[in-house]
Design a protein around this motif. Structure first.
Motif, PDB file in Angstrom:
ATOM      1  N   UNK A  87      47.501 135.884   6.930  1.00  0.00           N
ATOM      2  CA  UNK A  87      48.385 136.729   6.102  1.00  0.00           C
ATOM      3  C   UNK A  87      49.091 135.794   5.104  1.00  0.00           C
ATOM      4  N   UNK A  88      48.889 135.916   3.751  1.00  0.00           N
ATOM      5  CA  UNK A  88      49.593 135.250   2.646  1.00  0.00           C
ATOM      6  C   UNK A  88      50.914 135.801   2.227  1.00  0.00           C
ATOM      7  N   UNK A  89      51.413 136.951   2.815  1.00  0.00           N
ATOM      8  CA  UNK A  89      52.644 137.392   2.567  1.00  0.00           C
ATOM      9  C   UNK A  89      53.331 137.896   3.700  1.00  0.00           C
ATOM     10  N   UNK A  90      54.484 138.317   3.559  1.00  0.00           N
ATOM     11  CA  UNK A  90      55.536 138.639   4.622  1.00  0.00           C
ATOM     12  C   UNK A  90      55.977 139.936   4.331  1.00  0.00           C
ATOM     13  N   UNK A  91      56.282 140.464   3.337  1.00  0.00           N
ATOM     14  CA  UNK A  91      56.724 141.756   3.012  1.00  0.00           C
ATOM     15  C   UNK A  91      55.828 142.431   2.136  1.00  0.00           C
ATOM     16  N   UNK A 101      49.939 154.480   6.251  1.00  0.00           N
ATOM     17  CA  UNK A 101      49.500 154.998   7.437  1.00  0.00           C
ATOM     18  C   UNK A 101      48.335 154.349   7.697  1.00  0.00           C
ATOM     19  N   UNK A 102      47.426 153.989   6.929  1.00  0.00           N
ATOM     20  CA  UNK A 102      45.993 153.540   7.469  1.00  0.00           C
ATOM     21  C   UNK A 102      46.140 151.837   7.621  1.00  0.00           C
ATOM     22  N   UNK A 103      47.320 151.545   6.933  1.00  0.00           N
ATOM     23  CA  UNK A 103      47.367 150.091   7.358  1.00  0.00           C
ATOM     24  C   UNK A 103      48.440 149.751   8.329  1.00  0.00           C
ATOM     25  N   UNK A 104      48.631 150.513   9.226  1.00  0.00           N
ATOM     26  CA  UNK A 104      49.469 150.050  10.467  1.00  0.00           C
ATOM     27  C   UNK A 104      49.476 148.923  11.121  1.00  0.00           C
ATOM     28  N   UNK A 105      48.047 148.759  11.450  1.00  0.00           N
ATOM     29  CA  UNK A 105      47.636 147.462  12.337  1.00  0.00           C
ATOM     30  C   UNK A 105      48.009 146.234  11.617  1.00  0.00           C
ATOM     31  N   UNK A 106      48.383 146.226  10.308  1.00  0.00           N
ATOM     32  CA  UNK A 106      48.730 145.088   9.693  1.00  0.00           C
ATOM     33  C   UNK A 106      50.040 144.922   9.419  1.00  0.00           C
ATOM     34  N   UNK A 107      50.950 146.061  10.016  1.00  0.00           N
ATOM     35  CA  UNK A 107      52.293 145.707   9.658  1.00  0.00           C
ATOM     36  C   UNK A 107      53.097 145.377  11.214  1.00  0.00           C
ATOM     37  N   UNK A 259      52.411 141.993   9.514  1.00  0.00           N
ATOM     38  CA  UNK A 259      52.201 141.251  10.720  1.00  0.00           C
ATOM     39  C   UNK A 259      51.846 139.835  10.535  1.00  0.00           C
ATOM     40  N   UNK A 260      52.360 138.990  11.589  1.00  0.00           N
ATOM     41  CA  UNK A 260      52.029 137.488  11.493  1.00  0.00           C
ATOM     42  C   UNK A 260      52.069 136.753   9.975  1.00  0.00           C
ATOM     43  N   UNK A 261      53.192 137.357   9.191  1.00  0.00           N
ATOM     44  CA  UNK A 261      53.290 136.519   7.850  1.00  0.00           C
ATOM     45  C   UNK A 261      53.756 135.219   7.969  1.00  0.00           C
ATOM     46  N   UNK A 262      53.568 134.468   7.065  1.00  0.00           N
ATOM     47  CA  UNK A 262      54.000 133.126   6.906  1.00  0.00           C
ATOM     48  C   UNK A 262      55.299 132.749   7.447  1.00  0.00           C
TER      49      UNK A 262
END
Length: 340
Positions: A87-91, A101-107, A259-262
């Motif tokens: 990930x390149x962003x934090x928020x 909703x469809x991006x839940x795994x990445x949050x 998730x896993x932001x810098x």
């Protein structure tokens, strides 16, 4: 005394605020996050909103640098997904729950201490996101462009005198138009929606709606409160907002940690700041975004009604999302005064 920071000069200054390009090099973002406390925010909110947050952050988070990467909601969420391995962003700020909703795994789950002042209905049950502000559906009116009594309800917009005088953005491309038009059909029936559609001119751009009403090309624009309110705050004669007597709805606009932001520790502090009372008041004053917090009385700050004085009817975002394709097919089949 009510305050409004809206002025042509301030608007020009805010709109001219530079944001980082969407192509921010990852190596630079990572290095700055480790060395200098940089927090990268993918922001789909407008420039006024981004500036309001960074202005407060400079005073409240002196050791954290907020870097705003601007773009459209869908574009930036796809970028979050594409960057999931590194990930390149934090928020991410902001999007409706239906988009997230469809991006839940990445949050990332996070329950900010600021949630104590935010109603639970505005918070995702696992803490994946929370509302940073709330939108209310309205009609923007230009009183100089219609004769007789001003419309006071959605049903009033079915009257033949408004044929060709109502403008709305294309719900195929605009989440604002989709949610409002779907909600009208769901609450008042297909016949009411069909009669409103017959009076509507459809435009590709949501910004065209408020601009066209403000310039007197149309009498009515179907939109959200925060999008139309700058014309009211600017003191333009004849412009006002219709909070429908037969009811309207609210929809939260959300913020989420990636998730896993810098820089997760600093990101949580920036997330807290965006949900804070100071930032939500700043967003109300400069960008007219209605707070999600329960400890801010809107009518004491700007000339905008409190939610308690607006007739609010339910809006089920999950049901609307599931019905989207079927609704758009129904919408396309309806005769319009112009456009699609």
């Amino acid at each position: 005394m009510k305050r409004s920071n809206f002025s042509p000069l301030r608007r020009a200054m805010v709109l001219g605020t530079p944001l980082l390009a969407a192509g921010l090099p990852f190596s630079f973002a990572r290095a700055q996050a480790q060395a200098g406390g940089q927090v990268v925010v993918y922001v789909s909110a407008n420039a006024q909103s981004a500036q309001a947050v960074t202005d407060v952050a400079r005073k409240q988070l002196r050791d954290v640098k907020l870097s705003m990467v601007a773009g459209g909601t869908g574009q930036l969420l796809k970028r979050v997904e594409a960057e999931a391995a590194s990930p390149r962003a934090d928020i991410f700020w902001t999007a409706f729950a239906s988009s997230l909703e469809r991006y839940k795994p990445h949050l990332a789950e996070y329950r900010s201490p600021e949630l104590a002042a935010i109603p639970e209905k505005y918070v995702e049950q696992s803490g994946l996101w929370a509302a940073s502000n709330v939108h209310v559906a309205v009609a923007m009116l230009n009183a100089r462009q219609f004769q007789g009594k001003a419309p006071a309800s959605w049903r009033d917009l079915t009257e033949p005198r408004f044929k060709g005088k109502i403008i709305v953005s294309n719900p195929e491309d605009s989440s604002t138009a989709f949610t409002i038009l779907w909600w009208i059909e769901n609450n008042f029936g297909a016949e009411v929606l069909a009669k409103i559609a017959a009076n509507c001119v459809v435009t590709p751009s949501g910004s065209n709606v408020v601009r066209s009403v403000g310039q007197g090309e149309y009498a009515v624009g179907i939109t959200y409160e925060s999008i139309a309110y700058p014309y009211v705050a600017g003191g333009q004669r004849g412009i006002r907002l219709m909070y429908a007597e037969d009811g309207t709805f609210e929809i939260p606009d959300d913020i989420a940690l990636i998730r896993n932001g810098p820089n997760p520790a600093a990101a949580r502090r920036a997330y807290d700041l965006i949900l804070s009372r100071e930032v939500q008041i700043a967003l109300l004053e400069t960008a007219f975004r209605r707070p999600s917090r329960s400890d801010i009385k809107v009518s004491e700050i700007i000339d905008m009604p409190d939610l308690s004085s607006i007739k609010l009817l339910p809006f089920d975002e999950a049901v609307a999302t599931a019905d989207r394709d079927a609704f758009l097919a129904r919408w396309r089949a309806l005769p319009k005064a112009g456009g699609k």
